[in-house]
Design a protein around this motif. Structure first.
Motif, PDB file in Angstrom:
ATOM      1  N   PHE A 109       0.854  -1.179   0.000  1.00  0.00           N
ATOM      2  CA  PHE A 109       0.000   0.000   0.000  1.00  0.00           C
ATOM      3  C   PHE A 109       0.898   1.240   0.000  1.00  0.00           C
ATOM      4  O   PHE A 109       2.018   1.208   0.515  1.00  0.00           O
ATOM      5  N   ILE A 110       0.395   2.298  -0.603  1.00  0.00           N
ATOM      6  CA  ILE A 110       1.166   3.543  -0.706  1.00  0.00           C
ATOM      7  C   ILE A 110       0.283   4.694  -0.241  1.00  0.00           C
ATOM      8  O   ILE A 110      -0.879   4.811  -0.673  1.00  0.00           O
ATOM      9  N   TYR A 111       0.824   5.514   0.637  1.00  0.00           N
ATOM     10  CA  TYR A 111       0.107   6.706   1.084  1.00  0.00           C
ATOM     11  C   TYR A 111       0.855   7.924   0.570  1.00  0.00           C
ATOM     12  O   TYR A 111       1.948   8.234   1.010  1.00  0.00           O
ATOM     13  N   SER A 112       0.245   8.601  -0.399  1.00  0.00           N
ATOM     14  CA  SER A 112       0.824   9.822  -0.954  1.00  0.00           C
ATOM     15  C   SER A 112       0.331  11.004  -0.133  1.00  0.00           C
ATOM     16  O   SER A 112      -0.877  11.153   0.088  1.00  0.00           O
ATOM     17  N   ALA A 113       1.269  11.854   0.309  1.00  0.00           N
ATOM     18  CA  ALA A 113       0.907  12.955   1.205  1.00  0.00           C
ATOM     19  C   ALA A 113       1.679  14.214   0.845  1.00  0.00           C
ATOM     20  O   ALA A 113       2.909  14.199   0.782  1.00  0.00           O
ATOM     21  N   ASN A 119      -2.125  22.677   8.802  1.00  0.00           N
ATOM     22  CA  ASN A 119      -2.308  21.528   9.691  1.00  0.00           C
ATOM     23  C   ASN A 119      -3.115  20.421   9.008  1.00  0.00           C
ATOM     24  O   ASN A 119      -3.745  19.608   9.658  1.00  0.00           O
ATOM     25  N   GLU A 120      -3.106  20.450   7.690  1.00  0.00           N
ATOM     26  CA  GLU A 120      -3.755  19.432   6.882  1.00  0.00           C
ATOM     27  C   GLU A 120      -2.764  18.930   5.842  1.00  0.00           C
ATOM     28  O   GLU A 120      -1.716  19.544   5.617  1.00  0.00           O
ATOM     29  N   ILE A 121      -3.118  17.826   5.217  1.00  0.00           N
ATOM     30  CA  ILE A 121      -2.350  17.346   4.074  1.00  0.00           C
ATOM     31  C   ILE A 121      -3.312  16.975   2.958  1.00  0.00           C
ATOM     32  O   ILE A 121      -4.494  16.697   3.195  1.00  0.00           O
ATOM     33  N   TYR A 122      -2.804  17.023   1.733  1.00  0.00           N
ATOM     34  CA  TYR A 122      -3.520  16.419   0.614  1.00  0.00           C
ATOM     35  C   TYR A 122      -3.058  14.970   0.553  1.00  0.00           C
ATOM     36  O   TYR A 122      -1.853  14.693   0.592  1.00  0.00           O
ATOM     37  N   ASP A 138     -10.010   8.609  -3.330  1.00  0.00           N
ATOM     38  CA  ASP A 138      -9.900   9.867  -4.064  1.00  0.00           C
ATOM     39  C   ASP A 138      -8.902  10.785  -3.371  1.00  0.00           C
ATOM     40  O   ASP A 138      -8.602  10.623  -2.179  1.00  0.00           O
ATOM     41  N   ASP A 139      -8.402  11.762  -4.100  1.00  0.00           N
ATOM     42  CA  ASP A 139      -7.594  12.815  -3.489  1.00  0.00           C
ATOM     43  C   ASP A 139      -8.476  13.606  -2.525  1.00  0.00           C
ATOM     44  O   ASP A 139      -9.641  13.889  -2.824  1.00  0.00           O
ATOM     45  N   SER A 164       5.108  15.329   2.884  1.00  0.00           N
ATOM     46  CA  SER A 164       4.570  15.144   4.240  1.00  0.00           C
ATOM     47  C   SER A 164       4.666  13.693   4.690  1.00  0.00           C
ATOM     48  O   SER A 164       4.026  13.290   5.666  1.00  0.00           O
ATOM     49  N   ALA A 165       5.479  12.909   3.991  1.00  0.00           N
ATOM     50  CA  ALA A 165       5.596  11.479   4.294  1.00  0.00           C
ATOM     51  C   ALA A 165       6.077  11.224   5.709  1.00  0.00           C
ATOM     52  O   ALA A 165       5.572  10.336   6.403  1.00  0.00           O
ATOM     53  N   ILE A 166       7.058  11.998   6.167  1.00  0.00           N
ATOM     54  CA  ILE A 166       7.637  11.755   7.490  1.00  0.00           C
ATOM     55  C   ILE A 166       6.618  11.996   8.594  1.00  0.00           C
ATOM     56  O   ILE A 166       6.599  11.297   9.613  1.00  0.00           O
TER      57      ILE A 166
END
Length: 237
Positions: A109-113, A119-122, A138-139, A164-166
């Motif tokens: 699984f991959i979480y793109s951030a 204080n939010e992320i896409y 969805d995005d 924002s991966a870290i």
């Protein structure tokens, strides 16, 4: 088919020419200069270095959101202009989708951030299996304390990608259902060649556009628009 792909959706910028799954020329910068300074020269450079005439490009691709409002406008404007003068099709690609291609060789699984600065992320969730990337969500724009909700029913390997991966890794690294992998710097960034590979998929699905109908997917209002909506900013301020 030759694809010229552009990304300026975040702090980095990248341009690539890909032909039939082969990277012909690619340029990447993370030097702190503005996209208005770097992007057009990068397009000229990849064309010159590969001895490609702009009219030989069959499809133009660009990250059209979510991401940096200013960066998106610059990238989309350049690609719309190129598509218009050459009368060629173009396609908008989610940078979150392009980021997932950093792990196309992994079954996980991959979480793109991507940072959205409030204080939010896409973010979006994908699955990579046998060199095929499948979108699972969805995005969206999500608060940091809601990230774990995307993984309640998932078990297996999980990798994070994006600037924002870290942050996401720190939140989910203690999961008892997921094997969470550490972050490597090279996987934080979008590569224009991956934008081109997603565009190839879109072409195969006949999901293209023209220069007049290439939207920008902001996902949320700009700060000025939010303040105006909340009556905290008057027109003319």
């Amino acid at each position: 088919m030759k694809i010229l792909a552009v990304d300026s959706s975040s702090a980095t910028a990248s341009v690539a020419i890909v032909e039939d799954d082969k990277i012909i020329s690619e340029s990447f910068t993370n030097c702190g200069l503005t996209h208005s300074e770097t992007l057009a020269p990068m397009v000229a450079s990849v064309l010159s270095n590969s001895k490609t005439d702009i009219n030989d490009i069959d499809l133009f691709a660009v990250c059209n959101g979510p991401g940096s409002f200013t960066g998106l406008r610059i990238g989309v404007s350049i690609v719309k202009a190129l598509a218009m003068v050459t009368n060629k099709p173009c396609v908008g690609i989610s940078p979150l989708h392009a980021l997932a291609y950093n792990f196309i060789d992994e079954n996980s699984f991959i979480y793109s951030a991507i940072n959205s600065r409030t204080n939010e992320i896409y973010s979006a969730v994908f699955k990579s299996e046998n060199k095929v990337i499948t979108r699972l969500t969805d995005d969206k724009s999500v608060m940091l304390d809601e990230i774990a909700n995307d993984f309640k029913n998932l078990e297996g390997d999980l990798r994070f990608v994006g600037d924002s991966a870290i942050i996401c890794y720190d939140i989910l690294k203690s999961s008892d259902k997921l094997k969470v992998f550490p972050i490597k710097d090279r996987n934080k960034f979008i590569k224009a060649s991956n934008v081109a590979f997603v565009a190839q998929e879109m072409k195969n699905q006949n999901n293209l556009s023209d220069s007049y109908n290439l939207p920008i997917n902001y996902l949320k209002l700009s700060q000025a628009e939010r303040l105006l909506k909340e009556n905290k900013l008057k027109v003319g301020d």
